[in-house]
Design an enzyme around this catalytic site. Structure first.
Site, mmCIF file in Angstrom:
data_model
loop_
_atom_site.group_PDB
_atom_site.id
_atom_site.type_symbol
_atom_site.label_atom_id
_atom_site.label_comp_id
_atom_site.label_asym_id
_atom_site.label_seq_id
_atom_site.Cartn_x
_atom_site.Cartn_y
_atom_site.Cartn_z
ATOM 1 N N ASN A 24 16.594 -76.439 -20.293
ATOM 2 C CA ASN A 24 17.953 -75.961 -20.053
ATOM 3 C C ASN A 24 18.111 -75.855 -18.541
ATOM 4 O OD1 ASN A 24 20.359 -74.624 -19.789
ATOM 5 N ND2 ASN A 24 19.704 -72.730 -20.793
ATOM 6 N N HIS B 72 23.679 -69.175 -26.017
ATOM 7 C CA HIS B 72 22.703 -68.702 -25.022
ATOM 8 C C HIS B 72 23.086 -67.287 -24.574
ATOM 9 C CE1 HIS B 72 20.407 -68.351 -21.334
ATOM 10 N NE2 HIS B 72 19.629 -69.302 -21.819
ATOM 11 N N GLU C 36 23.300 -66.024 -21.811
ATOM 12 C CA GLU C 36 24.230 -66.009 -20.668
ATOM 13 C C GLU C 36 25.668 -66.259 -21.124
ATOM 14 O OE1 GLU C 36 21.912 -68.780 -18.335
ATOM 15 O OE2 GLU C 36 20.329 -67.272 -18.293
ATOM 16 N N GLU D 160 15.038 -66.106 -27.528
ATOM 17 C CA GLU D 160 14.948 -65.878 -26.091
ATOM 18 C C GLU D 160 15.193 -64.402 -25.806
ATOM 19 O OE1 GLU D 160 15.672 -69.838 -23.856
ATOM 20 O OE2 GLU D 160 17.528 -68.707 -23.897
ATOM 21 N N GLY E 172 14.225 -65.802 -16.915
ATOM 22 C CA GLY E 172 14.326 -65.888 -15.458
ATOM 23 C C GLY E 172 13.698 -64.735 -14.720
ATOM 24 N N SER F 198 10.826 -67.518 -19.441
ATOM 25 C CA SER F 198 9.709 -67.644 -18.499
ATOM 26 C C SER F 198 8.526 -68.403 -19.085
ATOM 27 C CB SER F 198 9.291 -66.273 -17.974
ATOM 28 O OG SER F 198 10.379 -65.640 -17.315
HETATM 29 P P1 13P Z 1 13.596 -69.314 -17.871
HETATM 30 O O1 13P Z 1 12.586 -70.303 -18.426
HETATM 31 O O2 13P Z 1 14.033 -69.652 -16.483
HETATM 32 O O3 13P Z 1 13.152 -67.908 -18.064
HETATM 33 O O4 13P Z 1 14.930 -69.486 -18.764
HETATM 34 C C1 13P Z 1 14.836 -69.439 -20.134
HETATM 35 C C2 13P Z 1 16.143 -69.814 -20.700
HETATM 36 O O5 13P Z 1 17.101 -69.076 -20.628
HETATM 37 C C3 13P Z 1 16.249 -71.131 -21.345
HETATM 38 O O6 13P Z 1 17.439 -71.256 -22.038
#
Ligand code: 13P
Length: 252
Positions: free
Chosen positions: A14, A99, A101, A170, A176, A215
């Site tokens: 992603n 997601h 976000e 997730e 992140g 992560s």
């Molecule tokens: P990271 O791997 O940067 O933690 O992000 C995970 C993510 O949100 C993938 O959709």
């Protein structure tokens, strides 16, 4: 679970809102050149403006691609939105739906996420449906109930189509942040999701791939992917470097 019944791993990148024509070219060439002969299936989910570039760079390779969101609507007066049919025009196979976000920054509710998953399937796309609890919810002991609620909202809307989706767990606190769920913590949630899905449809529930995201990096991927119900990864930061992305794919 033994190897003969193991689901084929999917390692999906992603990119989020990252990239640029020049940097993408380097990344895509790196991924393409290392992608042959891997046991895992690979995909990259990219910002919509780069779909033509990704299509040109990856066509004929074993790497699939997709979008990061789609509109609930088929067409019309929805300024700024991208439809599932538009993603299919660029040969997208996947689209990320729900997601965290999108849920937290764009107000996407369980009902919207369920509708988007249905819309993706109607357009011939495989939705990668994201679920996961916040740190506050985990600390309050609500992980199971939050994840079950998010999952069942989608599953009950899909009816017989459960076998056609991918789910990504997730945990929001791991995205992140460099904080990963331990393999045991992730497996515990995955096992709970698996049990729910098997309860809905035993065959489809056993076949659905459950990805972990948050992560995931080359140095922790192997242990996470070794767990029985972790069938791949949804990779953010580490998907922006071809070597890291491929190293995760090789660990699968
Ligand atoms: P990271 O791997 O940067 O933690 O992000 C995970 C993510 O949100 C993938 O959709």
């Amino acid at each position: 679970m033994n190897q003969t019944t193991r689901r084929r791993a999917l390692i999906a990148g992603n990119w989020k809102m990252n990239g640029g024509i020049a940097a993408n070219a380097v990344l895509l060439e790196g991924i393409r050149s290392g992608a042959n002969g891997l046991a895992a299936e690979l995909a990259v989910c990219v910002p919509a403006p780069y779909l033509a570039q990704v299509q040109a760079a990856l066509s004929g390779s074993p790497v699939a691609w997709g979008g990061q969101d789609l509109s609930l609507h088929a067409s019309g007066a929805y300024t700024g939105e991208v439809s599932g049919a538009m993603l299919r025009d660029f040969d997208c196979q996947f689209v990320i739906v729900g997601h965290s976000e999108r849920r937290s920054l764009h107000g996407e509710t369980d009902a919207i996420v369920a509708d988007k998953a249905r819309q993706a399937l109607a357009c011939g796309l495989t939705p990668i449906v994201c679920v996961g609890e916040t740190l506050e919810e985990r600390e309050a002991g609500h992980t199971d109930s939050v994840v079950s609620r998010q999952l069942m909202a989608v599953v009950s809307a899909l009816g017989q189509q459960l076998a056609k989706i991918v789910i990504a767990y997730e945990p929001v606190w791991a995205i992140g942040t460099g904080k990963t769920a331990t393999p045991e913590m992730a497996q515990q949630v995955h096992a709970q999701m698996r049990a729910l899905l098997v309860g809905v449809d035993p065959v489809a529930g056993r076949g659905v791939r459950l990805l972990y995201g948050g992560s995931m990096k080359p140095d922790n991927a192997r242990d996470l992917l070794a767990m029985d119900d972790i069938d791949g990864g949804l990779i953010g930061g580490a998907s922006l470097k071809a070597d890291d992305f491929l190293a995760i794919a090789k660990a699968a």
